[in-house]
Design an enzyme around this catalytic site. Structure first.
Site, PDB file in Angstrom:
ATOM      1  N   PRO A 246      42.764  41.112  52.804  1.00 26.83           N
ATOM      2  CA  PRO A 246      42.106  40.665  54.039  1.00 26.83           C
ATOM      3  C   PRO A 246      42.546  41.476  55.254  1.00 26.83           C
ATOM      4  CG  PRO A 246      43.534  38.927  53.130  1.00 26.83           C
ATOM      5  CD  PRO A 246      43.585  40.067  52.181  1.00 26.83           C
TER       6      PRO A 246
ATOM      7  N   GLU B   4      50.342  35.930  47.555  1.00 21.35           N
ATOM      8  CA  GLU B   4      50.266  35.996  49.021  1.00 21.35           C
ATOM      9  C   GLU B   4      50.098  37.410  49.562  1.00 21.35           C
ATOM     10  OE1 GLU B   4      50.195  32.970  50.635  1.00 21.35           O
ATOM     11  OE2 GLU B   4      50.174  32.328  48.552  1.00 21.35           O
TER      12      GLU B   4
ATOM     13  N   ARG C  40      24.741  49.928  42.719  1.00 17.67           N
ATOM     14  CA  ARG C  40      23.284  49.892  42.857  1.00 17.67           C
ATOM     15  C   ARG C  40      22.746  51.062  43.682  1.00 17.67           C
ATOM     16  NH1 ARG C  40      21.328  47.829  47.379  1.00 17.67           N
ATOM     17  NH2 ARG C  40      19.433  46.937  46.507  1.00 17.67           N
TER      18      ARG C  40
ATOM     19  N   ASP D 107      16.638  48.593  52.126  1.00 15.61           N
ATOM     20  CA  ASP D 107      17.540  47.433  52.115  1.00 15.61           C
ATOM     21  C   ASP D 107      17.896  46.993  53.526  1.00 15.61           C
ATOM     22  OD1 ASP D 107      17.786  47.488  49.393  1.00 15.61           O
ATOM     23  OD2 ASP D 107      19.738  48.490  49.382  1.00 15.61           O
TER      24      ASP D 107
HETATM   25  N1  ADE Z   1      41.978  39.364  48.975  1.00 17.65           N
HETATM   26  C1  ADE Z   1      42.104  38.169  49.564  1.00 17.65           C
HETATM   27  N2  ADE Z   1      41.198  38.005  50.546  1.00 17.65           N
HETATM   28  C2  ADE Z   1      40.458  39.158  50.581  1.00 17.65           C
HETATM   29  C3  ADE Z   1      39.383  39.611  51.390  1.00 17.65           C
HETATM   30  N3  ADE Z   1      38.857  38.870  52.356  1.00 17.65           N
HETATM   31  N4  ADE Z   1      38.889  40.839  51.144  1.00 17.65           N
HETATM   32  C4  ADE Z   1      39.430  41.618  50.176  1.00 17.65           C
HETATM   33  N5  ADE Z   1      40.439  41.238  49.387  1.00 17.65           N
HETATM   34  C5  ADE Z   1      40.963  40.028  49.589  1.00 17.65           C
END
Ligand code: ADE
Length: 230
Positions: free
Chosen positions: A89, A116, A154, A169
């Site tokens: 994230p 985590e 794709r 697209d």
């Molecule tokens: N792992 C945990 N959350 C994630 C996210 N939002 N994007 C990519 N990998 C992740």
């Protein structure tokens, strides 16, 4: 294209990779997707791949050892160096432009973590770029990896029936896609717009562009740069 996936849960990929475009592109050799289990590179009797964070705090952190050993094994499976991507994230947000960029690579190496997070030395030591699929936290990188693979594959030449189709697209031109209709001409009193039945390709193209702009203004104004505010 070759895609290597390093994961603790290779079974999670089975279904998405065995249907539709991802199935067909593997069968026809457009893409070669190879899964490797990070846990196979654990060195202790418990096959441990995570541990408590130094300094305290909740949760577990992926240890660098098994990930590095797994990566070094995978790296040697093909002479192509590959672009190394950590799913997290904290990464740069994935979008269609990134998808197009990645589709030009010969090899991608995706590393999906659980728990985590990763020991920081995995990112720095492997020189990996980080990608996030959105501002929310998943329980692991596997679903993120699948989304990236789907969006990238794709776009590969020959992946879709009609070579031209990715260019219309949503997001390809920075706009949402125009509305589409198919048979029947009238469904429960709702009629297909006359223009689409007119056979006038110039007018249809104009109408579609206007519709794409209208919808983008209404639903995703954040996508519109100054040059597209018509
Ligand atoms: N792992 C945990 N959350 C994630 C996210 N939002 N994007 C990519 N990998 C992740």
């Amino acid at each position: 294209m070759r895609i290597d996936i390093l994961t603790l849960f290779p079974e999670m990929f089975e279904s998405p990779l065995s249907h539709s475009i991802l199935k067909r592109t593997q069968e026809t050799g457009i893409v070669d997707i190879v899964l490797t289990n990070i846990r196979d590179f654990a060195t202790d009797n418990y096959r441990k791949v995570d541990d408590k964070p130094y300094g305290g705090g909740p949760g577990m952190v992926m240890m660098p050892g098994p990930v590095f050993d797994c990566f070094e094994y995978v790296e040697k499976l093909s002479p192509e160096k590959g672009r190394v991507i950590l799913l997290t994230p904290q990464g740069q947000k994935f979008n269609q432009a990134k998808s197009v960029e990645l589709s030009a690579e010969k090899r991608l190496v995706l590393i999906a973590g659980k728990y985590e997070g990763f020991d920081e030395r995995i990112r720095t030591g492997l020189g990996a770029e980080q990608i996030s699929i959105g501002d929310y936290v998943l329980s692991g990188g596997e679903l993120a990896a699948m989304i990236i693979i789907d969006a990238v594959v794709r776009l590969l030449a020959g992946a879709l029936g009609d070579e031209d189709s990715p260019k219309d697209d949503s997001f390809s031109a920075g706009l949402l896609e125009y509305p589409q209709y198919t048979r029947p001409e009238v469904f429960r009193g709702m009629k297909v717009p006359d223009i689409l039945l007119s056979g006038d390709h110039g007018k249809i193209a104009q109408w579609r562009r206007r519709q794409a702009i209208e919808r983008t203004k209404k639903w995703r104004p954040d996508l519109l740069g100054d040059n597209k505010k018509e």
